[in-house]
Design a protein around this motif. Structure first.
Motif, mmCIF file in Angstrom:
data_model
loop_
_atom_site.group_PDB
_atom_site.id
_atom_site.type_symbol
_atom_site.label_atom_id
_atom_site.label_comp_id
_atom_site.label_asym_id
_atom_site.label_seq_id
_atom_site.Cartn_x
_atom_site.Cartn_y
_atom_site.Cartn_z
ATOM 1 N N GLY A 102 0.789 -1.234 0.000
ATOM 2 C CA GLY A 102 0.000 0.000 0.000
ATOM 3 C C GLY A 102 0.813 1.271 0.000
ATOM 4 O O GLY A 102 0.356 2.305 0.489
ATOM 5 N N CYS A 103 2.006 1.211 -0.588
ATOM 6 C CA CYS A 103 2.897 2.385 -0.550
ATOM 7 C C CYS A 103 2.427 3.516 -1.460
ATOM 8 O O CYS A 103 2.821 4.664 -1.283
ATOM 9 N N GLY A 104 1.637 3.192 -2.479
ATOM 10 C CA GLY A 104 1.104 4.223 -3.366
ATOM 11 C C GLY A 104 2.041 4.671 -4.476
ATOM 12 O O GLY A 104 1.690 5.558 -5.261
ATOM 13 N N ARG A 105 3.231 4.072 -4.573
ATOM 14 C CA ARG A 105 4.185 4.507 -5.603
ATOM 15 C C ARG A 105 3.596 4.329 -7.006
ATOM 16 O O ARG A 105 3.750 5.195 -7.870
ATOM 17 N N CYS A 106 2.954 3.197 -7.240
ATOM 18 C CA CYS A 106 2.392 2.927 -8.574
ATOM 19 C C CYS A 106 1.301 3.931 -8.906
ATOM 20 O O CYS A 106 1.212 4.402 -10.046
ATOM 21 N N TYR A 107 0.486 4.254 -7.931
ATOM 22 C CA TYR A 107 -0.604 5.198 -8.139
ATOM 23 C C TYR A 107 -0.059 6.560 -8.569
ATOM 24 O O TYR A 107 -0.611 7.223 -9.449
ATOM 25 N N LYS A 108 1.052 6.951 -7.960
ATOM 26 C CA LYS A 108 1.624 8.269 -8.266
ATOM 27 C C LYS A 108 2.157 8.345 -9.683
ATOM 28 O O LYS A 108 2.142 9.411 -10.296
ATOM 29 N N VAL A 109 2.673 7.250 -10.208
ATOM 30 C CA VAL A 109 3.292 7.318 -11.537
ATOM 31 C C VAL A 109 2.349 6.906 -12.666
ATOM 32 O O VAL A 109 2.636 7.175 -13.834
ATOM 33 N N CYS A 110 1.260 6.240 -12.363
ATOM 34 C CA CYS A 110 0.354 5.783 -13.431
ATOM 35 C C CYS A 110 -0.263 6.991 -14.135
ATOM 36 O O CYS A 110 -0.883 7.834 -13.493
ATOM 37 N N PRO A 111 -0.109 7.056 -15.476
ATOM 38 C CA PRO A 111 -0.648 8.207 -16.205
ATOM 39 C C PRO A 111 -2.132 8.078 -16.528
ATOM 40 O O PRO A 111 -2.714 8.987 -17.119
ATOM 41 N N ARG A 112 -2.726 6.941 -16.166
ATOM 42 C CA ARG A 112 -4.135 6.719 -16.469
ATOM 43 C C ARG A 112 -4.886 6.383 -15.188
ATOM 44 O O ARG A 112 -4.279 6.073 -14.163
ATOM 45 N N ASP A 113 -6.190 6.387 -15.256
ATOM 46 C CA ASP A 113 -7.019 6.123 -14.082
ATOM 47 C C ASP A 113 -7.257 4.618 -13.940
ATOM 48 O O ASP A 113 -8.374 4.135 -14.073
ATOM 49 N N VAL A 114 -6.159 3.881 -13.677
ATOM 50 C CA VAL A 114 -6.234 2.421 -13.664
ATOM 51 C C VAL A 114 -6.304 1.866 -12.238
ATOM 52 O O VAL A 114 -6.914 0.831 -12.007
ATOM 53 N N LEU A 115 -5.695 2.556 -11.299
ATOM 54 C CA LEU A 115 -5.462 2.002 -9.962
ATOM 55 C C LEU A 115 -6.257 2.735 -8.886
ATOM 56 O O LEU A 115 -6.483 3.941 -8.982
ATOM 57 N N THR A 116 -6.648 1.978 -7.858
ATOM 58 C CA THR A 116 -7.343 2.559 -6.709
ATOM 59 C C THR A 116 -6.804 1.901 -5.450
ATOM 60 O O THR A 116 -6.652 0.679 -5.400
ATOM 61 N N ILE A 117 -6.511 2.712 -4.439
ATOM 62 C CA ILE A 117 -6.057 2.144 -3.173
ATOM 63 C C ILE A 117 -7.275 1.857 -2.287
ATOM 64 O O ILE A 117 -8.240 2.620 -2.285
ATOM 65 N N VAL A 118 -7.191 0.729 -1.587
ATOM 66 C CA VAL A 118 -8.316 0.249 -0.781
ATOM 67 C C VAL A 118 -7.802 -0.069 0.620
ATOM 68 O O VAL A 118 -6.698 -0.592 0.781
ATOM 69 N N GLN A 119 -8.600 0.236 1.626
ATOM 70 C CA GLN A 119 -8.251 -0.128 3.002
ATOM 71 C C GLN A 119 -8.509 -1.614 3.200
ATOM 72 O O GLN A 119 -9.535 -2.132 2.745
ATOM 73 N N ARG A 120 -7.578 -2.300 3.857
ATOM 74 C CA ARG A 120 -7.838 -3.702 4.198
ATOM 75 C C ARG A 120 -8.916 -3.757 5.271
ATOM 76 O O ARG A 120 -9.007 -2.874 6.114
ATOM 77 N N ALA A 121 -9.723 -4.831 5.218
ATOM 78 C CA ALA A 121 -10.685 -5.059 6.292
ATOM 79 C C ALA A 121 -9.905 -5.270 7.584
ATOM 80 O O ALA A 121 -8.805 -5.826 7.566
ATOM 81 N N VAL A 122 -10.448 -4.857 8.703
ATOM 82 C CA VAL A 122 -9.731 -4.949 9.981
ATOM 83 C C VAL A 122 -9.281 -6.380 10.233
ATOM 84 O O VAL A 122 -8.180 -6.621 10.717
ATOM 85 N N ASP A 123 -10.088 -7.361 9.873
ATOM 86 C CA ASP A 123 -9.747 -8.766 10.107
ATOM 87 C C ASP A 123 -8.505 -9.205 9.339
ATOM 88 O O ASP A 123 -7.841 -10.161 9.721
ATOM 89 N N ASP A 124 -8.204 -8.500 8.220
ATOM 90 C CA ASP A 124 -7.076 -8.904 7.392
ATOM 91 C C ASP A 124 -5.749 -8.296 7.837
ATOM 92 O O ASP A 124 -4.701 -8.704 7.386
#
Ligand code: SF4
Ligand code: SF4
Length: 105
Positions: free
Chosen positions: A32-54
């Motif tokens: 979940g570092c977000g590095r890929c999200y920062k460099v992706c030039p398209r709207d391909v990626l979304t960061i999601v919170q893990r469920a507490v159980d995970d």
């Protein structure tokens, strides 16, 4: 139906290149570092919170994670990917799988 040819790009200088599209993201390895999200030039990626159980609360030192392990990245819009592979260049955990592909039907 016959096999469609894989998508081919071309540089400004006229050199052909084969885009490698992001087809999978290993959410289990993702920190979940977000590095890929920062460099992706398209709207391909979304960061999601893990469920507490995970969330792994016991720090058993079986990895070297130093980022927000309580979230992970997802491929939410893979049809918008241009196959640039920037995401894999910056991913510290080699989460992505890429493939050359034909245009989606
Ligand atoms: S290959 Fe490029 S466009 Fe596709 S998800 Fe990775 S950074 Fe985004
Ligand atoms: S760069 Fe890799 S580890 Fe970081 S959020 Fe993206 S997929 Fe996860």
């Amino acid at each position: 139906m016959g096999a469609e040819p894989n998508i081919t790009g071309i540089t400004r200088g006229g050199t052909a290149w084969i885009p490698q599209f992001a087809v999978a993201l290993d959410e289990g390895k993702c920190i979940g570092c977000g590095r890929c999200y920062k460099v992706c030039p398209r709207d391909v990626l979304t960061i999601v919170q893990r469920a507490v159980d995970d969330v792994d609360f016991d720090d058993d030192d079986d990895d070297d994670d130093d980022d927000s392990d309580n979230s992970f990245m997802t491929l939410t819009n893979p049809m918008d990917c241009i196959g640039c592979e920037a995401c894999s260049r910056v991913c510290p955990k080699a989460c992505f799988t890429h493939e050359a592909l034909p245009v989606a039907a």
